[in-house]
Design an enzyme around this catalytic site. Structure first.
Site, PDB file in Angstrom:
ATOM      1  N   LYS A  22       1.297  -1.410   0.139  1.00  0.00           N
ATOM      2  CA  LYS A  22       0.053   0.417   0.356  1.00  0.00           C
ATOM      3  C   LYS A  22       0.952   0.794  -0.201  1.00  0.00           C
ATOM      4  CE  LYS A  22      -1.281   1.331   3.384  1.00  0.00           C
ATOM      5  NZ  LYS A  22      -1.236   3.043   4.119  1.00  0.00           N
ATOM      6  N   ASN A  23       2.139   0.918   0.949  1.00  0.00           N
ATOM      7  CA  ASN A  23       2.569   2.662   0.808  1.00  0.00           C
ATOM      8  C   ASN A  23       3.431   2.867  -0.072  1.00  0.00           C
ATOM      9  OD1 ASN A  23       1.555   2.627   3.365  1.00  0.00           O
ATOM     10  ND2 ASN A  23       3.427   2.475   5.331  1.00  0.00           N
ATOM     11  N   ARG A 102      -3.753  10.903   4.802  1.00  0.00           N
ATOM     12  CA  ARG A 102      -2.433  11.943   4.571  1.00  0.00           C
ATOM     13  C   ARG A 102      -2.123  12.019   3.648  1.00  0.00           C
ATOM     14  NH1 ARG A 102       0.492  14.504   7.888  1.00  0.00           N
ATOM     15  NH2 ARG A 102       2.779  14.234   7.740  1.00  0.00           N
ATOM     16  N   CYS A 126      -4.030   8.628   9.879  1.00  0.00           N
ATOM     17  CA  CYS A 126      -4.430   7.931  11.356  1.00  0.00           C
ATOM     18  C   CYS A 126      -4.379   8.588  12.688  1.00  0.00           C
ATOM     19  CB  CYS A 126      -3.201   6.351  11.140  1.00  0.00           C
ATOM     20  SG  CYS A 126      -4.163   5.174  10.790  1.00  0.00           S
ATOM     21  N   ARG A 131       1.995  14.778  13.078  1.00  0.00           N
ATOM     22  CA  ARG A 131       1.695  14.720  11.944  1.00  0.00           C
ATOM     23  C   ARG A 131       1.761  15.986  11.481  1.00  0.00           C
ATOM     24  NH1 ARG A 131      -1.060   9.191  10.076  1.00  0.00           N
ATOM     25  NH2 ARG A 131       1.122   8.673   9.249  1.00  0.00           N
ATOM     26  N   LYS A 171      14.720  15.832  10.178  1.00  0.00           N
ATOM     27  CA  LYS A 171      14.492  14.263  10.217  1.00  0.00           C
ATOM     28  C   LYS A 171      13.828  13.645   9.604  1.00  0.00           C
ATOM     29  CE  LYS A 171      11.084  12.507  14.223  1.00  0.00           C
ATOM     30  NZ  LYS A 171       9.256  12.778  15.054  1.00  0.00           N
ATOM     31  N   VAL A 172      14.177  12.273   9.565  1.00  0.00           N
ATOM     32  CA  VAL A 172      13.706  11.329   8.117  1.00  0.00           C
ATOM     33  C   VAL A 172      12.859  11.335   7.867  1.00  0.00           C
ATOM     34  CG1 VAL A 172      13.416   8.991   7.598  1.00  0.00           C
ATOM     35  CG2 VAL A 172      15.162  10.272   8.709  1.00  0.00           C
ATOM     36  N   SER A 173      11.600  11.905   6.655  1.00  0.00           N
ATOM     37  CA  SER A 173      10.357  11.912   6.761  1.00  0.00           C
ATOM     38  C   SER A 173       9.880  10.752   5.310  1.00  0.00           C
ATOM     39  CB  SER A 173       9.232  13.289   6.382  1.00  0.00           C
ATOM     40  OG  SER A 173       8.192  12.699   6.058  1.00  0.00           O
ATOM     41  N   VAL A 174       8.531   9.604   5.403  1.00  0.00           N
ATOM     42  CA  VAL A 174       8.668   8.976   4.433  1.00  0.00           C
ATOM     43  C   VAL A 174       7.647  10.287   3.068  1.00  0.00           C
ATOM     44  CG1 VAL A 174       7.896   7.044   3.252  1.00  0.00           C
ATOM     45  CG2 VAL A 174       8.911   6.917   5.344  1.00  0.00           C
ATOM     46  N   ASP A 316       4.861   0.822  11.753  1.00  0.00           N
ATOM     47  CA  ASP A 316       4.237  -0.181  11.459  1.00  0.00           C
ATOM     48  C   ASP A 316       3.840  -1.330  11.880  1.00  0.00           C
ATOM     49  OD1 ASP A 316       3.244   2.350  10.135  1.00  0.00           O
ATOM     50  OD2 ASP A 316       3.536   2.178   8.267  1.00  0.00           O
ATOM     51  N   ILE A 338       8.752   7.045  16.987  1.00  0.00           N
ATOM     52  CA  ILE A 338       8.823   7.809  15.153  1.00  0.00           C
ATOM     53  C   ILE A 338       7.516   8.883  15.492  1.00  0.00           C
ATOM     54  CG2 ILE A 338       7.895   7.906  12.827  1.00  0.00           C
ATOM     55  CD1 ILE A 338      10.456   6.513  13.159  1.00  0.00           C
ATOM     56  N   ARG A 408      -8.329  -0.594   5.454  1.00  0.00           N
ATOM     57  CA  ARG A 408      -7.858   1.073   4.733  1.00  0.00           C
ATOM     58  C   ARG A 408      -6.687   0.090   4.317  1.00  0.00           C
ATOM     59  NH1 ARG A 408      -5.855   5.427   8.461  1.00  0.00           N
ATOM     60  NH2 ARG A 408      -4.645   5.392   6.137  1.00  0.00           N
TER      61      ARG A 408
HETATM   62  C1  UD1 Z   1       4.491   6.939   6.575  1.00  0.00           C
HETATM   63  C2  UD1 Z   1       3.675   5.745   5.529  1.00  0.00           C
HETATM   64  C3  UD1 Z   1       3.032   4.742   7.225  1.00  0.00           C
HETATM   65  C4  UD1 Z   1       4.834   5.029   8.814  1.00  0.00           C
HETATM   66  C5  UD1 Z   1       5.399   6.562   8.368  1.00  0.00           C
HETATM   67  C6  UD1 Z   1       6.403   6.153   8.708  1.00  0.00           C
HETATM   68  C7  UD1 Z   1       2.641   6.063   4.022  1.00  0.00           C
HETATM   69  C8  UD1 Z   1       1.454   6.074   3.804  1.00  0.00           C
HETATM   70  N1  UD1 Z   1       2.511   5.910   5.214  1.00  0.00           N
HETATM   71  O1  UD1 Z   1       3.896   8.035   6.856  1.00  0.00           O
HETATM   72  O2  UD1 Z   1       2.353   3.886   7.280  1.00  0.00           O
HETATM   73  O3  UD1 Z   1       4.307   4.846   9.368  1.00  0.00           O
HETATM   74  O4  UD1 Z   1       6.061   6.558   7.078  1.00  0.00           O
HETATM   75  O5  UD1 Z   1       7.652   4.978   8.797  1.00  0.00           O
HETATM   76  O6  UD1 Z   1       3.280   5.185   3.260  1.00  0.00           O
HETATM   77  N2  UD1 Z   1       6.844  14.820  10.371  1.00  0.00           N
HETATM   78  C9  UD1 Z   1       7.471  16.557  11.150  1.00  0.00           C
HETATM   79  N3  UD1 Z   1       7.049  17.229   9.853  1.00  0.00           N
HETATM   80  C10 UD1 Z   1       6.324  16.664   8.991  1.00  0.00           C
HETATM   81  C11 UD1 Z   1       6.990  15.574   8.321  1.00  0.00           C
HETATM   82  C12 UD1 Z   1       6.713  14.511   9.128  1.00  0.00           C
HETATM   83  O7  UD1 Z   1       7.524  16.454  12.081  1.00  0.00           O
HETATM   84  O8  UD1 Z   1       6.734  17.694   7.893  1.00  0.00           O
HETATM   85  C13 UD1 Z   1       7.352  13.964  11.833  1.00  0.00           C
HETATM   86  C14 UD1 Z   1       6.220  13.131  11.619  1.00  0.00           C
HETATM   87  O9  UD1 Z   1       5.285  13.661  12.650  1.00  0.00           O
HETATM   88  C15 UD1 Z   1       6.335  11.873  12.436  1.00  0.00           C
HETATM   89  C16 UD1 Z   1       7.914  11.500  11.941  1.00  0.00           C
HETATM   90  O10 UD1 Z   1       8.020  12.565  11.098  1.00  0.00           O
HETATM   91  O11 UD1 Z   1       6.780  11.776  13.893  1.00  0.00           O
HETATM   92  C17 UD1 Z   1       7.866  10.385  10.781  1.00  0.00           C
HETATM   93  O12 UD1 Z   1       6.931  10.592   9.814  1.00  0.00           O
HETATM   94  P1  UD1 Z   1       7.267  10.617   8.459  1.00  0.00           P
HETATM   95  O13 UD1 Z   1       8.211   9.168   8.407  1.00  0.00           O
HETATM   96  O14 UD1 Z   1       6.930  11.338   7.452  1.00  0.00           O
HETATM   97  O15 UD1 Z   1       5.410   9.736   7.593  1.00  0.00           O
HETATM   98  P2  UD1 Z   1       4.581   9.062   6.619  1.00  0.00           P
HETATM   99  O16 UD1 Z   1       4.836  10.257   5.262  1.00  0.00           O
HETATM  100  O17 UD1 Z   1       3.159  10.226   6.965  1.00  0.00           O
END
Ligand code: UD1
Length: 429
Positions: A22-23, A102, A126, A131, A171-174, A316, A338, A408
């Site tokens: 899915k992701n 999201r 979620c 977030r 910070k690492v953000s997917v 996850d 996370i 979902r």
């Molecule tokens: C994606 C995944 C989700 C998974 C998460 C972490 C999808 C659809 N969802 O979510 O299933 O749990 O990665 O592996 O792929 N953050 C900030 N600012 C931002 C963006 C993120 O502070 O602008 C923080 C978030 O609050 C969190 C951390 O960064 O604490 C990681 O979040 P992120 O990797 O962005 O998660 P998603 O991409 O939403």
């Protein structure tokens, strides 16, 4: 609203076919906005989030179609989706659609890159933490976009198009990595993304974008280089197998005992979870057909984990692993690094007899010899499946309500588990 009813006590034995991730599917579908030619995606899971995203994309003007049944198809195998953003007629992603998922917020990157404007509602998804979207805003601003927040929308424009730049995420953000990566493919010049997410889904997106004509190096490492091109073109890409679904069923087998082939699963996508499960007593072997998971009769051993960005233990799979640890022969600690609010399953697991203490980001789980069936409520996507895992071994009947969370992200979970001997059914309201 549908419920899932489980009578615990059965081992799992047989084969579960692992769906496309899915992701990975979601950002790949969004990448279709970057070209006026057709992007064909194979192995797309049949999930509510996928259906929801097709609605969002079609609102922008994307045509989509799904291949019909082919000879030898299994209803539990993925679907082939064709997406054509011939003309983007609307650059607004409205609140009614974005608030449900999201990931749909990520359309902001391709829309700015191709149309030089976007109005995207702030996201939902979620409820597992605050977030925020600051990394997206800072990243896209670095590429030259003017962005403002107005009445719950991010309103962006970039006259003359985006320009390559250095983007260093704090910070690492997917999601922010996916979004800036997609945007950079059509920006002028070079973009360097530092502290990029290394998740397999980022690599899958980069591979597809490369097939569409993008110039990308370093996906899968923490520094990604993108040389912008004028246009991308048609491509056909198969979505990687879902590592979270894989880990979830592996934990279910570790919980119930038995032996299951997770067909199509790839060990290299979830090394850390596999190592953890081996520590807990599961036997896991990669075969040409997929991952073979079994548990010997020795019971479940306690293992401590901390969630981390890839290649660490995935957040996850945290709830599912906690479910497993409720039956371990001893005490384990789980640290969630996370998301700050990702322990909502704790009180529901307690209803089944689990002994868990929470102290900030750390949960201490004292294994019990028996769980007992009860009525429980799904609170978010991954939490909901942790209740199913616990229900599979709980004595008597467990009913999980609010299973729309489950739909979902897990394709026909009750079919996959009941084919392996679980007593589980969906009760449609
Ligand atoms: C994606 C995944 C989700 C998974 C998460 C972490 C999808 C659809 N969802 O979510 O299933 O749990 O990665 O592996 O792929 N953050 C900030 N600012 C931002 C963006 C993120 O502070 O602008 C923080 C978030 O609050 C969190 C951390 O960064 O604490 C990681 O979040 P992120 O990797 O962005 O998660 P998603 O991409 O939403």
């Amino acid at each position: 609203m549908d419920k899932i009813r489980i009578v615990g006590g059965n081992e799992l034995n047989g084969t579960i076919s692992i769906s496309g991730a899915k992701n990975a599917a979601l950002p790949l579908m969004i990448a279709s906005l970057l070209t006026d030619e057709t992007l064909t995606l194979e192995n797309v899971p049949r999930l509510r989030d996928v259906a929801q995203l097709t609605q969002i994309l079609s609102n922008h003007g994307v045509d989509y179609s799904v291949d019909g049944k082919r000879a030898g198809d299994d209803s539990l195998k993925g679907q082939t989706l064709h997406l054509t953003a011939g003309e983007i007629v609307d650059t607004t992603a409205p609140y009614e659609l974005v608030s449900k998922m999201r990931a749909s917020f990520w359309v902001i990157g391709p829309l700015l890159a191709r149309m030089h404007q976007a109005q995207v509602s702030l996201p939902g998804g979620c409820a597992i933490g605050t977030r925020p979207v600051d990394f997206f805003i800072d990243g896209l601003r670095a590429l030259g976009a003017d962005l403002d927040i107005d009445k719950g929308y991010i309103v962006g424009s970039c006259k003359g198009g985006l320009k390559g730049a250095r983007v260093n995420f704090p910070k690492v953000s997917v999601g922010a990595t996916h979004t800036v990566l997609m945007a950079a493919t059509l920006a002028k010049g070079e973009t360097v993304i530092e502290n990029a997410a290394r998740e397999p889904e980022v690599v899958d997106l980069a591979n597809c974008l490369k097939g569409m004509g993008a110039i990308i190096e370093g996906a899968g490492t923490d520094t990604i280089h993108v040389q912008g091109v004028d246009r991308l073109h048609a491509y056909r890409h198969a979505v990687i197998p879902d590592r979270i679904e894989t880990g979830t069923y592996a934990m279910a087998v570790a919980m119930t005992g038995g032996k299951v082939l997770l067909e199509g699963a790839r060990a290299d996508l979830l090394d850390s979870a596999i190592e953890t499960l081996r520590g807990a007593g599961a036997e896991i072997t990669q075969t040409p057909e997929g991952l073979l998971v079994a548990r010997n009769g020795n019971g479940i051993k306690p293992v401590d984990i901390s969630t981390e960005p890839f290649p660490g233990f995935p957040t996850d799979l945290q709830a599912q692993f906690m479910a497993l640890m409720t039956k371990a022969q001893g005490t384990s600690r789980i640290t969630e690094n996370i998301f700050e609010n990702r322990f909502m399953h704790v009180q529901e697991l307690a209803r089944l007899g689990a002994k868990i203490q929470l102290d900030g980001q750390v949960a201490t789980i004292e294994g019990v010899s028996e769980l007992h069936g009860a009525q429980v409520m799904a609170t978010d996507l991954r939490a909901s499946v942790s209740l199913v895992i616990a229900g599979l071994v709980a004595q008597g009947e467990t009913t999980v309500s609010r299973v729309y969370h489950l739909d979902r992200g897990f394709e026909r979970l009750e079919d996959k588990l009941s084919r392996c001997g679980a007593q589980i059914e969906r009760i449609s309201a």
